[in-house]
Design an enzyme around this catalytic site. Sequence first.
Site, PDB file in Angstrom:
ATOM      1  N   GLY A  38       0.847  -1.196   0.000  1.00 47.23           N
ATOM      2  CA  GLY A  38       0.000   0.000   0.000  1.00 47.23           C
ATOM      3  C   GLY A  38       0.877   1.238   0.000  1.00 47.23           C
ATOM      4  N   SER A  40       2.480   4.891   1.057  1.00 42.70           N
ATOM      5  CA  SER A  40       3.005   5.355   2.334  1.00 42.70           C
ATOM      6  C   SER A  40       1.865   5.939   3.179  1.00 42.70           C
ATOM      7  CB  SER A  40       4.073   6.429   2.076  1.00 42.70           C
ATOM      8  OG  SER A  40       4.636   6.862   3.285  1.00 42.70           O
ATOM      9  N   SER A  42      -0.572   4.437   4.457  1.00 39.71           N
ATOM     10  CA  SER A  42      -1.867   3.742   4.358  1.00 39.71           C
ATOM     11  C   SER A  42      -2.152   2.966   5.649  1.00 39.71           C
ATOM     12  CB  SER A  42      -1.888   2.806   3.140  1.00 39.71           C
ATOM     13  OG  SER A  42      -0.866   1.841   3.237  1.00 39.71           O
ATOM     14  N   GLY A  43      -1.090   2.637   6.394  1.00 43.68           N
ATOM     15  CA  GLY A  43      -1.292   1.948   7.682  1.00 43.68           C
ATOM     16  C   GLY A  43      -0.592   0.606   7.801  1.00 43.68           C
ATOM     17  N   LYS A  44       0.327   0.311   6.890  1.00 49.30           N
ATOM     18  CA  LYS A  44       0.970  -1.015   6.873  1.00 49.30           C
ATOM     19  C   LYS A  44       1.684  -1.324   8.194  1.00 49.30           C
ATOM     20  CE  LYS A  44       3.420   0.119   3.263  1.00 49.30           C
ATOM     21  NZ  LYS A  44       2.882   1.493   3.125  1.00 49.30           N
ATOM     22  N   SER A  45       2.583  -0.435   8.621  1.00 49.19           N
ATOM     23  CA  SER A  45       3.375  -0.721   9.833  1.00 49.19           C
ATOM     24  C   SER A  45       2.483  -0.770  11.055  1.00 49.19           C
ATOM     25  CB  SER A  45       4.463   0.344  10.034  1.00 49.19           C
ATOM     26  OG  SER A  45       5.284   0.407   8.909  1.00 49.19           O
ATOM     27  N   SER A 112       5.877  -1.884  -1.952  1.00 45.96           N
ATOM     28  CA  SER A 112       5.889  -2.794  -3.113  1.00 45.96           C
ATOM     29  C   SER A 112       4.912  -2.340  -4.207  1.00 45.96           C
ATOM     30  CB  SER A 112       5.633  -4.242  -2.699  1.00 45.96           C
ATOM     31  OG  SER A 112       4.778  -4.400  -1.599  1.00 45.96           O
TER      32      SER A 112
HETATM   33  P1  ADP Z   1       2.740   2.884   6.379  1.00 49.62           P
HETATM   34  O1  ADP Z   1       3.492   1.809   7.116  1.00 49.62           O
HETATM   35  O2  ADP Z   1       1.723   2.350   5.416  1.00 49.62           O
HETATM   36  O3  ADP Z   1       3.627   3.926   5.774  1.00 49.62           O
HETATM   37  P2  ADP Z   1       2.115   3.828   9.018  1.00 49.62           P
HETATM   38  O4  ADP Z   1       1.500   2.674   9.731  1.00 49.62           O
HETATM   39  O5  ADP Z   1       3.564   4.147   9.280  1.00 49.62           O
HETATM   40  O6  ADP Z   1       1.848   3.651   7.457  1.00 49.62           O
HETATM   41  O7  ADP Z   1       1.295   5.158   9.295  1.00 49.62           O
HETATM   42  C1  ADP Z   1      -0.111   5.193   9.240  1.00 49.62           C
HETATM   43  C2  ADP Z   1      -0.594   6.334  10.111  1.00 49.62           C
HETATM   44  O8  ADP Z   1      -1.999   6.443   9.978  1.00 49.62           O
HETATM   45  C3  ADP Z   1      -0.272   6.091  11.584  1.00 49.62           C
HETATM   46  O9  ADP Z   1       0.060   7.324  12.172  1.00 49.62           O
HETATM   47  C4  ADP Z   1      -1.623   5.584  12.117  1.00 49.62           C
HETATM   48  O10 ADP Z   1      -1.798   5.861  13.489  1.00 49.62           O
HETATM   49  C5  ADP Z   1      -2.605   6.380  11.267  1.00 49.62           C
HETATM   50  N1  ADP Z   1      -3.934   5.782  11.116  1.00 49.62           N
HETATM   51  C6  ADP Z   1      -5.109   6.445  11.313  1.00 49.62           C
HETATM   52  N2  ADP Z   1      -6.160   5.644  11.096  1.00 49.62           N
HETATM   53  C7  ADP Z   1      -5.661   4.432  10.757  1.00 49.62           C
HETATM   54  C8  ADP Z   1      -6.276   3.179  10.434  1.00 49.62           C
HETATM   55  N3  ADP Z   1      -7.612   3.026  10.425  1.00 49.62           N
HETATM   56  N4  ADP Z   1      -5.467   2.133  10.118  1.00 49.62           N
HETATM   57  C9  ADP Z   1      -4.118   2.284  10.120  1.00 49.62           C
HETATM   58  N5  ADP Z   1      -3.475   3.438  10.425  1.00 49.62           N
HETATM   59  C10 ADP Z   1      -4.239   4.517  10.754  1.00 49.62           C
END
Ligand code: ADP
Length: 204
Positions: A38, A40, A42-45, A112
Amino acid sequence: MSYFPDSTQQNLHRFAFSQLGAEHERMKQKPMVIWMTGISASGKSTIADALDIALAQQGRFTCIIDGDSVRGGLCRDLGFSEGDRDENIRRVAEVARLMLDTGLIVIVALISPSSASRHYARSIIGNEHFVEVHVDAPLETAEQRDPKGLYKKARSGLIKHFTGIDAHYDVPVFPEVHLNTQALSVKESVVTILEWIARRDDHP
Ligand code: ADP
């Protein structure tokens, strides 16, 4: 990316390790690679972390491979050109494969962006063990979240080839799991993945 082994491969002879593939019986779990893709923010980590905790609570053995972590070590020599991104994915897939062979449930959190390289990762890991999870959020939402300030930098031209801004993201067509993180809470996303795993365990 060259997907073909070079000639040195001809001199390799894989040793038939006695326990290879048997460890999961000791761990009493079905090993798999949960591949989170997904854009950046999007919530992956965040979801990988919560999923890891939930799986540990179920007594499962896991490991996380996070994009930013590998970029700081294993893949620190790589940039963000298309070729380097593909190589990044290839290395992560190969490491995930090794972890899989030890019987672990491997959680990969990696943008990815190209479907070809995700397909390649699937071929390295094996279709039966590969669970593609599309962690999906609209670009505007991801940009509003921007936890690392990367979109701001990309918009101002400080970061080049940023996925969603000046680099393409191929939306997965048939992911095993689709998570709309604009609509689902982190907990709901985790439950969605756990339910998918449970269904598969019931009907392997
Ligand atoms: P990625 O790894 O995809 O770059 P991160 O997990 O680092 O994304 O960051 C996602 C951000 O969005 C975090 O700050 C998280 O707290 C926030 N967030 C808000 N709502 C959600 C949700 N429903 N699911 C996942 N993350 C969320």
